[in-house]
Motif scaffolding. Structure first.
Motif, PDB file in Angstrom:
ATOM      1  N   GLN A 133       0.826  -1.206   0.000  1.00  0.00           N
ATOM      2  CA  GLN A 133       0.000   0.000   0.000  1.00  0.00           C
ATOM      3  C   GLN A 133       0.867   1.265   0.000  1.00  0.00           C
ATOM      4  OE1 GLN A 133      -3.287  -0.824  -0.246  1.00  0.00           O
ATOM      5  NE2 GLN A 133      -2.449  -2.911  -0.122  1.00  0.00           N
ATOM      6  N   ILE A 134       0.274   2.360  -0.460  1.00  0.00           N
ATOM      7  CA  ILE A 134       0.953   3.650  -0.328  1.00  0.00           C
ATOM      8  C   ILE A 134       1.211   3.932   1.153  1.00  0.00           C
ATOM      9  CG2 ILE A 134       0.712   6.145  -0.630  1.00  0.00           C
ATOM     10  CD1 ILE A 134      -0.893   5.618  -3.149  1.00  0.00           C
ATOM     11  N   TRP A 135       0.183   3.718   1.969  1.00  0.00           N
ATOM     12  CA  TRP A 135       0.296   3.855   3.416  1.00  0.00           C
ATOM     13  C   TRP A 135      -0.072   2.513   4.031  1.00  0.00           C
ATOM     14  CZ3 TRP A 135       2.865   8.049   3.732  1.00  0.00           C
ATOM     15  CH2 TRP A 135       2.518   9.193   3.020  1.00  0.00           C
ATOM     16  N   PHE A 136       0.816   1.928   4.799  1.00  0.00           N
ATOM     17  CA  PHE A 136       0.617   0.570   5.306  1.00  0.00           C
ATOM     18  C   PHE A 136      -0.609   0.443   6.193  1.00  0.00           C
ATOM     19  CE2 PHE A 136       3.577   2.587   8.315  1.00  0.00           C
ATOM     20  CZ  PHE A 136       2.948   2.350   9.529  1.00  0.00           C
ATOM     21  N   TRP A 137      -1.035   1.535   6.833  1.00  0.00           N
ATOM     22  CA  TRP A 137      -2.159   1.457   7.764  1.00  0.00           C
ATOM     23  C   TRP A 137      -3.512   1.338   7.053  1.00  0.00           C
ATOM     24  CZ3 TRP A 137       1.211   5.707   7.614  1.00  0.00           C
ATOM     25  CH2 TRP A 137       0.744   6.845   6.966  1.00  0.00           C
ATOM     26  N   LEU A 138      -3.527   1.354   5.722  1.00  0.00           N
ATOM     27  CA  LEU A 138      -4.778   1.204   4.991  1.00  0.00           C
ATOM     28  C   LEU A 138      -5.281  -0.237   4.991  1.00  0.00           C
ATOM     29  CD1 LEU A 138      -4.101   3.511   1.905  1.00  0.00           C
ATOM     30  CD2 LEU A 138      -5.275   4.058   4.029  1.00  0.00           C
ATOM     31  N   VAL A 139      -4.418  -1.173   5.373  1.00  0.00           N
ATOM     32  CA  VAL A 139      -4.780  -2.589   5.417  1.00  0.00           C
ATOM     33  C   VAL A 139      -4.540  -3.098   6.832  1.00  0.00           C
ATOM     34  CG1 VAL A 139      -4.190  -4.904   4.557  1.00  0.00           C
ATOM     35  CG2 VAL A 139      -4.240  -2.964   2.982  1.00  0.00           C
ATOM     36  N   GLU A 140      -5.443  -3.924   7.332  1.00  0.00           N
ATOM     37  CA  GLU A 140      -5.299  -4.463   8.680  1.00  0.00           C
ATOM     38  C   GLU A 140      -4.036  -5.299   8.789  1.00  0.00           C
ATOM     39  OE1 GLU A 140      -7.626  -7.902  10.805  1.00  0.00           O
ATOM     40  OE2 GLU A 140      -8.790  -6.052  11.050  1.00  0.00           O
ATOM     41  N   LEU A 210      -6.284   5.781  10.943  1.00  0.00           N
ATOM     42  CA  LEU A 210      -7.004   4.585  10.510  1.00  0.00           C
ATOM     43  C   LEU A 210      -8.318   4.936   9.825  1.00  0.00           C
ATOM     44  CD1 LEU A 210      -6.518   2.352  13.686  1.00  0.00           C
ATOM     45  CD2 LEU A 210      -5.165   2.332  11.562  1.00  0.00           C
ATOM     46  N   HIS A 211      -8.677   4.127   8.843  1.00  0.00           N
ATOM     47  CA  HIS A 211      -9.938   4.330   8.128  1.00  0.00           C
ATOM     48  C   HIS A 211     -11.032   3.496   8.799  1.00  0.00           C
ATOM     49  CE1 HIS A 211      -8.031   5.890   4.128  1.00  0.00           C
ATOM     50  NE2 HIS A 211      -7.555   6.482   5.206  1.00  0.00           N
ATOM     51  N   ARG A 212     -11.340   3.907  10.009  1.00  0.00           N
ATOM     52  CA  ARG A 212     -12.375   3.247  10.805  1.00  0.00           C
ATOM     53  C   ARG A 212     -12.927   4.255  11.802  1.00  0.00           C
ATOM     54  NH1 ARG A 212      -8.707  -0.996  14.357  1.00  0.00           N
ATOM     55  NH2 ARG A 212      -7.793  -1.475  12.309  1.00  0.00           N
ATOM     56  N   PRO A 213     -14.091   3.998  12.374  1.00  0.00           N
ATOM     57  CA  PRO A 213     -14.636   4.939  13.366  1.00  0.00           C
ATOM     58  C   PRO A 213     -13.658   5.132  14.524  1.00  0.00           C
ATOM     59  CG  PRO A 213     -16.301   3.348  12.703  1.00  0.00           C
ATOM     60  CD  PRO A 213     -15.002   2.874  12.104  1.00  0.00           C
ATOM     61  N   ALA A 246     -16.846   6.655   3.446  1.00  0.00           N
ATOM     62  CA  ALA A 246     -15.421   6.664   3.112  1.00  0.00           C
ATOM     63  C   ALA A 246     -14.624   7.528   4.087  1.00  0.00           C
ATOM     64  CB  ALA A 246     -15.221   7.180   1.693  1.00  0.00           C
ATOM     65  N   TYR A 247     -13.436   7.045   4.421  1.00  0.00           N
ATOM     66  CA  TYR A 247     -12.488   7.798   5.239  1.00  0.00           C
ATOM     67  C   TYR A 247     -11.278   8.174   4.386  1.00  0.00           C
ATOM     68  CZ  TYR A 247     -14.856   6.210   9.520  1.00  0.00           C
ATOM     69  OH  TYR A 247     -15.761   5.970  10.510  1.00  0.00           O
ATOM     70  N   SER A 248     -10.591   9.222   4.794  1.00  0.00           N
ATOM     71  CA  SER A 248      -9.297   9.542   4.193  1.00  0.00           C
ATOM     72  C   SER A 248      -8.386  10.102   5.278  1.00  0.00           C
ATOM     73  CB  SER A 248      -9.443  10.562   3.052  1.00  0.00           C
ATOM     74  OG  SER A 248      -9.925  11.802   3.548  1.00  0.00           O
ATOM     75  N   SER A 249      -7.089   9.881   5.112  1.00  0.00           N
ATOM     76  CA  SER A 249      -6.100  10.425   6.042  1.00  0.00           C
ATOM     77  C   SER A 249      -4.768  10.510   5.331  1.00  0.00           C
ATOM     78  CB  SER A 249      -5.975   9.547   7.291  1.00  0.00           C
ATOM     79  OG  SER A 249      -5.536   8.248   6.958  1.00  0.00           O
TER      80      SER A 249
END
Length: 306
Positions: A133-140, A210-213, A246-249
């Protein structure tokens, strides 16, 4: 208690990675390679570094090379305020015992460099899917096994005893899906450890991205700052579209990101925070952004302590 201008604010050496120019590991590189990288940090105005084991793993160096590292550090006009272990959990199923031994060695080495903190946590190696990933935190990534929680508490207490005997402290870095992956889990874990030489590293940047609540940052910091003794400090943008879910960071300097660090640093001081700061950033000119962040922290401290 430090003054604003004596407060330890370090650069995390993570941005240099662990590969030397010749392709070998940086721990085996000539001291001149270490010096060149340290000089870049000093030229940006830092007085302190955190020599994370994702850069030069001090625990893996021979005594002679540790001495050589100390000489280079002194020659470049730098000191160490903290030493961080990165993705080397003491309850890793395969490497936990070695990681525990490395943590003990770092606890012995840290005070010889004047460091007051050894920072560790339960995050583990980035997965192949994350590395794509571009940013590793996009995947669990890794998720801690609840069956290992008691062992984690036992080993943290063991390290806390060692740290206390050496006159330093242990800090536990908050990271998603680990035993200290939320503020409530972190407070419960630190309460269960119940050790006066063990505190939290409230690195909530790890969660905000993180892309989560996620609870509001003010709510999260209010819970963990009373237990904090060290701070990996970084910021991100954060956006959520309720229409699509959708989330973005993305990484941003402290001053411009979602977390209002002027408020949070002042709150930390009001709650008695006295530990070092360690500047981190991902992407772009990470080191240059860290230097800007150091100046921002200094200004906030100067104002708060006036």
């Amino acid at each position: 208690m430090h003054s604003a201008h004596t407060w330890p604010i370090s650069a995390n050496m993570l941005s240099f990675g662990n590969r030397a120019p010749d392709g070998g590991h940086i721990k085996d590189a000539p001291a001149a390679v270490w010096a060149s990288q340290l000089r870049q940090v000093r030229e940006l105005g830092f007085d302190y570094i955190d020599p994370t084991d994702a850069w030069v793993p001090l625990a893996a160096l021979s005594d002679a090379r540790v001495d050589e590292f100390g000489t280079v550090l002194s020659d470049e006009g730098l000191a160490i305020s903290s030493v961080s272990m990165t993705r080397n959990s003491v309850v890793d199923v395969e490497h936990g015992e070695q990681n525990l031994a490395d943590a003990h060695r770092l606890i012995d080495l840290a005070p010889t460099f004047g460091a007051t903190i050894v920072n560790t946590g339960f995050m583990q190696a980035i997965t192949p899917a994350q590395s794509e990933q571009i940013w590793f935190w996009l995947v669990e990534g890794h998720v801690d096994d609840p069956a290992l929680r008691e062992l984690a508490i036992e080993r943290v207490r063991e390290l806390g005893d060692h740290a206390r005997s050496n006159g330093i402290q242990l800090s536990l870095e908050m990271y998603e899906d680990t035993f200290i992956g939320t503020p409530d889990e972190a407070v419960q874990f630190i309460s269960d450890v119940d050790h006066d030489a063990v505190g939290l590293n409230p690195d909530l940047g790890n969660l905000i991205r993180l892309h989560r609540p996620m609870p509001h940052f003010t709510e999260m910091f209010a819970k963990v700052l009373p237990y904090s003794n060290f701070w990996h400090i970084k910021n991100y943008s954060r956006d959520h579209d309720p229409a699509t879910g959708a989330y973005s960071s993305a990484p941003l300097p402290l001053k411009y990101g979602y977390i209002n660090y002027r408020q949070m640093i002042r709150l930390a001081l009001d709650l008695g925070y006295s530990g070092p700061f360690c500047c981190e950033h991902y992407g772009s000119d990470s080191l240059g952004v860290c230097a800007e962040n150091r100046e921002y922290i200094l200004q906030v401290l100067t104002s708060a302590l006036a």
